[in-house]
Design an enzyme around this catalytic site. Structure first.
Site, PDB file in Angstrom:
ATOM      1  N   LYS A  98      13.310   9.862 -16.638  1.00 24.53           N
ATOM      2  CA  LYS A  98      13.365   8.753 -15.708  1.00 24.53           C
ATOM      3  C   LYS A  98      14.077   7.601 -15.618  1.00 24.53           C
ATOM      4  CE  LYS A  98      10.524   8.358 -12.046  1.00 24.53           C
ATOM      5  NZ  LYS A  98       9.908   9.230 -11.161  1.00 24.53           N
ATOM      6  N   ASP A 116      13.273   7.769  -6.117  1.00 20.75           N
ATOM      7  CA  ASP A 116      11.849   7.585  -6.545  1.00 20.75           C
ATOM      8  C   ASP A 116      11.614   6.125  -5.726  1.00 20.75           C
ATOM      9  OD1 ASP A 116       9.412   8.314  -8.491  1.00 20.75           O
ATOM     10  OD2 ASP A 116       9.499   6.294  -8.524  1.00 20.75           O
TER      11      ASP A 116
HETATM   12  P1  NDP Z   1       9.382   4.718  -1.342  1.00 19.81           P
HETATM   13  O1  NDP Z   1      10.103   3.676  -1.761  1.00 19.81           O
HETATM   14  O2  NDP Z   1      10.079   5.699  -0.220  1.00 19.81           O
HETATM   15  O3  NDP Z   1       7.784   4.190  -0.765  1.00 19.81           O
HETATM   16  C1  NDP Z   1       6.941   3.664  -1.562  1.00 19.81           C
HETATM   17  C2  NDP Z   1       5.712   3.108  -0.876  1.00 19.81           C
HETATM   18  O4  NDP Z   1       4.600   2.560  -1.659  1.00 19.81           O
HETATM   19  C3  NDP Z   1       6.083   2.011   0.334  1.00 19.81           C
HETATM   20  O5  NDP Z   1       5.162   2.110   1.347  1.00 19.81           O
HETATM   21  C4  NDP Z   1       5.803   0.895  -0.588  1.00 19.81           C
HETATM   22  O6  NDP Z   1       5.369  -0.420   0.226  1.00 19.81           O
HETATM   23  C5  NDP Z   1       4.585   1.211  -1.410  1.00 19.81           C
HETATM   24  N1  NDP Z   1       4.522   0.561  -2.777  1.00 19.81           N
HETATM   25  C6  NDP Z   1       5.491   0.723  -3.797  1.00 19.81           C
HETATM   26  N2  NDP Z   1       5.095  -0.182  -4.469  1.00 19.81           N
HETATM   27  C7  NDP Z   1       3.911  -0.649  -4.475  1.00 19.81           C
HETATM   28  C8  NDP Z   1       3.230  -1.486  -5.032  1.00 19.81           C
HETATM   29  N3  NDP Z   1       3.549  -1.990  -6.284  1.00 19.81           N
HETATM   30  N4  NDP Z   1       2.087  -1.939  -4.486  1.00 19.81           N
HETATM   31  C9  NDP Z   1       1.745  -1.338  -3.260  1.00 19.81           C
HETATM   32  N5  NDP Z   1       2.263  -0.771  -2.509  1.00 19.81           N
HETATM   33  C10 NDP Z   1       3.573  -0.210  -3.155  1.00 19.81           C
HETATM   34  O7  NDP Z   1       8.843   5.612  -2.637  1.00 19.81           O
HETATM   35  P2  NDP Z   1       8.252   7.033  -2.736  1.00 19.81           P
HETATM   36  O8  NDP Z   1       7.499   7.466  -1.297  1.00 19.81           O
HETATM   37  O9  NDP Z   1       9.534   8.032  -2.922  1.00 19.81           O
HETATM   38  O10 NDP Z   1       7.334   7.118  -3.817  1.00 19.81           O
HETATM   39  C11 NDP Z   1       6.088   6.897  -3.718  1.00 19.81           C
HETATM   40  C12 NDP Z   1       5.211   7.464  -5.012  1.00 19.81           C
HETATM   41  O11 NDP Z   1       5.463   8.724  -5.118  1.00 19.81           O
HETATM   42  C13 NDP Z   1       5.655   6.655  -6.412  1.00 19.81           C
HETATM   43  O12 NDP Z   1       4.487   6.863  -7.124  1.00 19.81           O
HETATM   44  C14 NDP Z   1       6.726   7.908  -6.784  1.00 19.81           C
HETATM   45  O13 NDP Z   1       6.870   7.679  -8.285  1.00 19.81           O
HETATM   46  C15 NDP Z   1       6.050   9.181  -6.514  1.00 19.81           C
HETATM   47  N6  NDP Z   1       6.889  10.282  -6.327  1.00 19.81           N
HETATM   48  C16 NDP Z   1       7.981  10.167  -5.518  1.00 19.81           C
HETATM   49  C17 NDP Z   1       8.626  11.310  -5.443  1.00 19.81           C
HETATM   50  C18 NDP Z   1       9.939  11.394  -4.508  1.00 19.81           C
HETATM   51  O14 NDP Z   1      10.313  12.735  -4.336  1.00 19.81           O
HETATM   52  N7  NDP Z   1      10.440  10.496  -3.772  1.00 19.81           N
HETATM   53  C19 NDP Z   1       8.336  12.772  -6.155  1.00 19.81           C
HETATM   54  C20 NDP Z   1       7.101  12.576  -6.870  1.00 19.81           C
HETATM   55  C21 NDP Z   1       6.481  11.440  -6.935  1.00 19.81           C
HETATM   56  P3  NDP Z   1       6.631  -1.581   0.240  1.00 19.81           P
HETATM   57  O15 NDP Z   1       7.723  -0.883   1.226  1.00 19.81           O
HETATM   58  O16 NDP Z   1       5.898  -2.604   0.880  1.00 19.81           O
HETATM   59  O17 NDP Z   1       7.051  -1.695  -1.067  1.00 19.81           O
HETATM   60  O1  2IT Z   2       8.412  11.635  -9.765  1.00 21.17           O
HETATM   61  C1  2IT Z   2       9.098  12.300  -9.316  1.00 21.17           C
HETATM   62  O2  2IT Z   2       8.896  13.497  -9.454  1.00 21.17           O
HETATM   63  C2  2IT Z   2      10.461  12.067  -8.570  1.00 21.17           C
HETATM   64  N1  2IT Z   2      10.670  10.859  -8.267  1.00 21.17           N
HETATM   65  C3  2IT Z   2      11.443  13.126  -8.186  1.00 21.17           C
HETATM   66  C4  2IT Z   2      12.282  13.429  -9.304  1.00 21.17           C
HETATM   67  C5  2IT Z   2      13.427  14.285  -8.779  1.00 21.17           C
HETATM   68  O3  2IT Z   2      14.301  14.674  -9.766  1.00 21.17           O
HETATM   69  O4  2IT Z   2      13.675  15.007  -7.862  1.00 21.17           O
END
Ligand code: NDP
Ligand code: 2IT
Length: 445
Positions: A125, A165
């Site tokens: 990461k 992420d």
């Molecule tokens: P995005 O940046 O697309 O969206 C994040 C969302 O969560 C936004 O709505 C954001 O609000 C909110 N958010 C982020 N940080 C905070 C915080 N500290 N407090 C409150 N709200 C928060 O990210 P993703 O959708 O990609 O990721 C969301 C989660 O999923 C994370 O935990 C990530 O690690 C996990 N994840 C992502 C994957 C991926 O493929 N993208 C894969 C597996 C897990 P705002 O816009 O106001 O900041």
């Molecule tokens: O938390 C996660 O699994 C991710 N942000 C996606 C990682 C990836 O390599 O697609």
């Protein structure tokens, strides 16, 4: 003292300043005791002591200049935690809360998540405390180029393959890829989540959110239930949240609320996900604007209030520790009977205990959100053979992978867990057994 406690105490003392890392190590190691009892050779091999130390952490400065000509310096990192079962794989996070401890927690979780996918990918990461919010495209590009000026020498298709992420989506991946190519003169699958025009995979954008819902549905089906008519809270409104909401709705559920870090919207007749997509993916706007398009919906300041709404199922898809004990208790008091974690480690240890005591269905993130990285691994395969598969083909592989995760996690829960629904133990043990076998086979490394 038992072996697990001994290693946990060492981690807590040595890394007392990394609370999120201690939290994940406590959760994972805490469920491995029955495995350690069956494998005394692991203690002699110092397997857990090795497992909790990253193979390598790269830490660097990221200087960049904004559009007014002012200079800025951010911190950049890549945690290359484990290459036991494949090249390091995991996302990059750009958010002001990023520090080395947060990335160690995410990389540690990634080792086990990636193992659960059944594909040959290790755990890593990275990211930066840079905040893309409020920056112009030009500024984001300059930052990404500077970040890659250091990162490029540490990554490669068989070495380490970053992806997105929080704060890193298709725009950032594009700029990062362009700079990698410029620096190395290579066109290769060094990042995933790429645009479709330059080697990305169909379904990668949707994969994490869809995967969360496929796994939820798989479990419900085995329990003689379905998503039809279930009232669901999806926290967040980013990549994971949007596609979890979209797929759950397609399968008959009613999404009643979503949020961003400012506040939440409550739309009791069902959130219009296309409006959220327009606001978040196209306009990068705040969720409060949702009520302009849907006047019957309510907007409330403060995102934590979302957990006070009555629901059947909660899909936390925003960030770590968004569900604390208070939130867990309100969910339980209001009748929530299933939590499936889309974000990484969204429930605190206290919240997890409350869910366990209440006996609700609880699906931990390393299983629930593994669909994203699984499709990233499929993107790597397509890149290595120079092919692009259809949406349907990748989506079908994703469904199979999530069904396999369910099968492996529930088999390990039945064998090693407190009961057959102990998916926390099931996911940790199923993931660990493959990693530990690879570590033992490869000797003292
Ligand atoms: P995005 O940046 O697309 O969206 C994040 C969302 O969560 C936004 O709505 C954001 O609000 C909110 N958010 C982020 N940080 C905070 C915080 N500290 N407090 C409150 N709200 C928060 O990210 P993703 O959708 O990609 O990721 C969301 C989660 O999923 C994370 O935990 C990530 O690690 C996990 N994840 C992502 C994957 C991926 O493929 N993208 C894969 C597996 C897990 P705002 O816009 O106001 O900041
Ligand atoms: O938390 C996660 O699994 C991710 N942000 C996606 C990682 C990836 O390599 O697609």
């Amino acid at each position: 003292m038992d072996y697990v406690n001994h290693v946990l105490d060492e981690v807590k003392a040595r890394y007392f300043y990394e609370p999120e890392f201690i939290q994940t190590v406590t959760e994972v190691l805490g469920s491995l005791r029955p495995v350690m009892d069956r494998h005394p050779e692991y203690q002699k091999a110092k397997l857990l002591e090795r497992l909790v130390e990253p193979e390598r952490i790269i830490s660097f400065r990221v200087p960049w200049r904004d559009e007014k000509g002012e200079y800025h310096v951010n911190r950049g990192y890549r945690v290359q935690f484990s290459s036991s079962i494949g090249p390091y794989k995991g996302g990059l996070r750009f958010h002001p809360t990023v520090n080395q401890g947060v990335l160690k927690f995410l990389a540690f979780e990634q080792i086990f998540k990636n193992s659960l996918t059944g594909l040959p990918i290790g755990g890593g990461k990275g990211g930066s405390d840079f905040d893309p919010k409020g920056k112009s495209d030009e500024e984001v590009m300059r930052f990404c180029q500077s970040f890659m000026n250091e990162l490029y020498r540490h990554i490669g298709p068989g070495v380490d393959v970053p992806a997105g992420d929080i704060g890193v989506g298709s725009r950032e991946i594009g700029y990062l890829y362009g700079q990698f190519k410029r620096l190395t003169a290579q066109y290769c699958g060094v990042l995933t989540g790429k645009g479709l025009a330059y080697g990305g995979s169909l379904t990668r954008t949707e994969a994490t959110g869809y995967g969360v819902v496929y796994l939820t549905n798989e479990i419900l089906t085995h329990k003689g239930k379905s998503l039809q008519g279930q009232r669901i809270i999806v926290s967040g409104s980013g990549n994971v949240a949007i596609y979890a909401a979209q797929k759950a709705q397609e399968m008959g559920a009613v999404i009643i609320a979503m949020c961003d870090s400012d506040g939440y919207i409550y739309d009791k007749d069902g959130v219009d996900v296309a409006v959220i997509q327009e606001l978040k993916e196209h306009r990068r706007a705040r969720i409060r604007e949702y009520v302009a398009a849907r006047p019957k919906a309510e907007y409330h300041e403060g995102f934590r209030g979302i957990w006070t709404l009555p629901c059947d199922i909660a899909l936390p898809c925003a960030t770590q520790n968004e569900i604390d004990l208070d939130a867990a208790q309100s969910l339980l008091n209001n009748g929530c009977w299933m939590v499936c974690e889309g974000a990484n480690m969204p429930s605190t240890l206290e919240a997890m205990s409350a869910f366990e005591e209440a006996g609700i269905l609880f699906v931990p993130s390393k299983a629930a959100n593994a669909g994203g990285v699984a499709v990233s691994a499929l993107e790597m395969s397509q890149n290595s053979v120079g092919l692009a598969w259809s949406f349907e083909k990748v989506d079908n592989r994703l469904r199979e992978i999530m069904a396999n995760i369910y099968a492996n996690m529930s088999a390990a829960a039945a064998e090693y867990g407190k009961n057959e629904n102990d998916y926390v133990t099931g996911a940790n043990v199923a993931a660990f057994l493959k990693v530990s076998e690879a570590m033992m086979d490869q000797g003292l490394v």
